[in-house]
Write a protein that holds these residues in place. Structure first.
Motif, PDB file in Angstrom:
ATOM      1  N   UNK A 109      27.327  47.685  48.636  1.00 37.26           N
ATOM      2  CA  UNK A 109      28.402  48.404  47.932  1.00 37.26           C
ATOM      3  C   UNK A 109      29.788  48.016  48.417  1.00 37.26           C
ATOM      4  N   UNK A 110      29.874  47.398  49.588  1.00 39.11           N
ATOM      5  CA  UNK A 110      31.165  46.979  50.118  1.00 39.11           C
ATOM      6  C   UNK A 110      31.502  45.587  49.577  1.00 39.11           C
ATOM      7  N   UNK A 111      32.729  45.350  49.120  1.00 38.08           N
ATOM      8  CA  UNK A 111      33.095  44.021  48.627  1.00 38.08           C
ATOM      9  C   UNK A 111      32.898  42.953  49.696  1.00 38.08           C
ATOM     10  N   UNK A 112      32.369  41.813  49.269  1.00 39.33           N
ATOM     11  CA  UNK A 112      32.073  40.696  50.168  1.00 39.33           C
ATOM     12  C   UNK A 112      32.941  39.505  49.779  1.00 39.33           C
ATOM     13  N   UNK A 113      33.671  38.968  50.751  1.00 46.51           N
ATOM     14  CA  UNK A 113      34.544  37.812  50.542  1.00 46.51           C
ATOM     15  C   UNK A 113      33.974  36.641  51.327  1.00 46.51           C
ATOM     16  N   UNK A 114      33.621  35.564  50.648  1.00 43.40           N
ATOM     17  CA  UNK A 114      33.098  34.376  51.316  1.00 43.40           C
ATOM     18  C   UNK A 114      34.255  33.442  51.649  1.00 43.40           C
ATOM     19  N   UNK A 129      27.510  32.781  45.712  1.00 41.89           N
ATOM     20  CA  UNK A 129      27.484  33.310  44.345  1.00 41.89           C
ATOM     21  C   UNK A 129      27.219  34.806  44.349  1.00 41.89           C
ATOM     22  N   UNK A 130      26.554  35.298  45.414  1.00 48.06           N
ATOM     23  CA  UNK A 130      26.272  36.727  45.535  1.00 48.06           C
ATOM     24  C   UNK A 130      27.457  37.499  46.101  1.00 48.06           C
ATOM     25  N   UNK A 131      28.467  36.786  46.616  1.00 47.20           N
ATOM     26  CA  UNK A 131      29.677  37.446  47.099  1.00 47.20           C
ATOM     27  C   UNK A 131      30.559  37.848  45.918  1.00 47.20           C
ATOM     28  N   UNK A 132      31.527  38.704  46.186  1.00 48.10           N
ATOM     29  CA  UNK A 132      32.433  39.165  45.132  1.00 48.10           C
ATOM     30  C   UNK A 132      33.597  38.211  44.916  1.00 48.10           C
ATOM     31  N   UNK A 133      34.063  37.616  46.004  1.00 46.51           N
ATOM     32  CA  UNK A 133      35.229  36.746  45.968  1.00 46.51           C
ATOM     33  C   UNK A 133      34.949  35.571  46.888  1.00 46.51           C
ATOM     34  N   UNK A 134      35.416  34.385  46.489  1.00 44.07           N
ATOM     35  CA  UNK A 134      35.218  33.187  47.298  1.00 44.07           C
ATOM     36  C   UNK A 134      36.562  32.495  47.540  1.00 44.07           C
ATOM     37  N   UNK A 135      36.805  32.131  48.807  1.00 40.09           N
ATOM     38  CA  UNK A 135      37.960  31.337  49.194  1.00 40.09           C
ATOM     39  C   UNK A 135      37.454  30.078  49.875  1.00 40.09           C
ATOM     40  N   UNK A 188      37.466  25.275  38.289  1.00 40.16           N
ATOM     41  CA  UNK A 188      36.433  25.871  37.439  1.00 40.16           C
ATOM     42  C   UNK A 188      36.198  27.342  37.759  1.00 40.16           C
ATOM     43  N   UNK A 189      36.914  27.876  38.750  1.00 41.35           N
ATOM     44  CA  UNK A 189      36.814  29.296  39.049  1.00 41.35           C
ATOM     45  C   UNK A 189      35.746  29.665  40.064  1.00 41.35           C
ATOM     46  N   UNK A 190      35.144  28.655  40.700  1.00 38.25           N
ATOM     47  CA  UNK A 190      34.151  28.964  41.730  1.00 38.25           C
ATOM     48  C   UNK A 190      34.808  29.649  42.923  1.00 38.25           C
ATOM     49  N   UNK A 191      36.017  29.213  43.274  1.00 42.76           N
ATOM     50  CA  UNK A 191      36.784  29.857  44.337  1.00 42.76           C
ATOM     51  C   UNK A 191      38.118  30.333  43.771  1.00 42.76           C
ATOM     52  N   UNK A 192      38.632  31.424  44.350  1.00 46.10           N
ATOM     53  CA  UNK A 192      39.906  31.976  43.880  1.00 46.10           C
ATOM     54  C   UNK A 192      41.097  31.157  44.352  1.00 46.10           C
TER      55      UNK A 192
END
Length: 273
Positions: A109-114, A129-135, A188-192
């Motif tokens: 339930x907690x947002x996950x940032x990779x 891909x299972x994370x909410x946000x990727x950098x 392509x939007x894979x990472x922010x």
């Protein structure tokens, strides 16, 4: 504090950092990884002091993906089964266990940032891909490489990436098994965002996590729940389908050739058998 073999976990100011540490080279995903991942994210999900999570890798690389050497026993019985039901049923159960490990990240339930640096291959891509946000750092490289080793990706990339990068980009990556750099991943939007180096990427991930953690926690969790709802059933059904498909069709001469070629450090020669 639990002692983990494949991770370190530390928390500060309502943000937890989960770091892959191997023990395989390049944080490859062996038995300890798959066993510990759902336990860690289950604990973080239940911890009221944690409001956001940063997921990263130790050393130069995020993850080389599945540790073929350590996980070879997963494929051996089903390759040799000659169509017997029992080994295939056991293999189906094993695929679904690996799927559940990664799904524990998505279901937290907690947002996950990779925060990704260096290589992120195969299972590593399933994980982010299972994370909410990727950098990503500028040196990051990504590969949905399973097709190159005669495997249909079955731990979540094919189910989760359509909502992240779209069907066209996903099909290109999945059909070719090609590598892409951080610039293409951002396009392509894979990472922010892409940052200069590993330290800058990790700092940006923590800053974003702290910004999230400053908001009302139940509201943030509610937003995540609402955003996940339209896709959750489709992802679940897709995971069950691919696990059944691989249990039926994954055993092949091409798979044996792919694994042999990896250990012999040579290009594989596939014949569609």
């Amino acid at each position: 504090m639990t002692e983990w073999k494949a991770f370190t976990v530390e928390s500060k100011d309502r943000v937890a950092r989960v770091t892959l540490i191997g023990p395989g080279k390049g944080n490859a995903m062996g038995p300890d990884f798959w066993r510990e991942l759902p336990l860690i994210f289950g604990e973080l999900d239940a911890d009221p002091e944690v409001r956001a999570i940063v997921l990263t890798g130790s050393g130069r690389h995020f993850s080389y993906g599945l540790d073929l050497a350590a996980m070879g026993g997963t494929f051996g019985p089903v390759i040799a089964d000659r169509g017997l039901a029992a080994p295939r049923t056991e293999f189906l159960d094993e695929i679904r266990r690996l799927q559940a490990s990664v799904t524990a990240v998505a279901d937290c339930r907690k947002p996950v940032i990779a925060a990704v640096s260096g290589w992120c291959i195969g299972g590593g891509l399933d994980l982010i891909a299972a994370a909410d946000i990727r950098l990503a750092s500028a040196d990051a490289k990504f590969s949905l490489r399973e097709a190159k080793v005669a495997i249909v990706a079955d731990v979540g990339s094919l189910q989760r990436l359509p909502g992240i990068i779209g069907e066209g980009h996903l099909r290109e990556l999945a059909f070719t098994g090609k590598d892409i750099d951080a610039a293409r991943a951002e396009k392509i939007g894979l990472v922010n965002d892409v940052h200069a180096d590993q330290d800058a990427t990790l700092a940006a991930a923590h800053a974003l996590a702290e910004e999230i953690a400053a908001n009302p926690p139940l509201v943030v969790q509610g937003v995540k729940d609402v955003l996940d709802q339209p896709r959750s059933r489709q992802i679940s059904e897709g995971l069950r389908y691919v696990s059944a498909w691989n249990a039926a069709f994954l055993p092949s001469e091409d798979l044996t050739e792919a694994i042999t070629a990896v250990f012999e450090k040579r290009p594989p020669n596939f014949h569609g058998q």
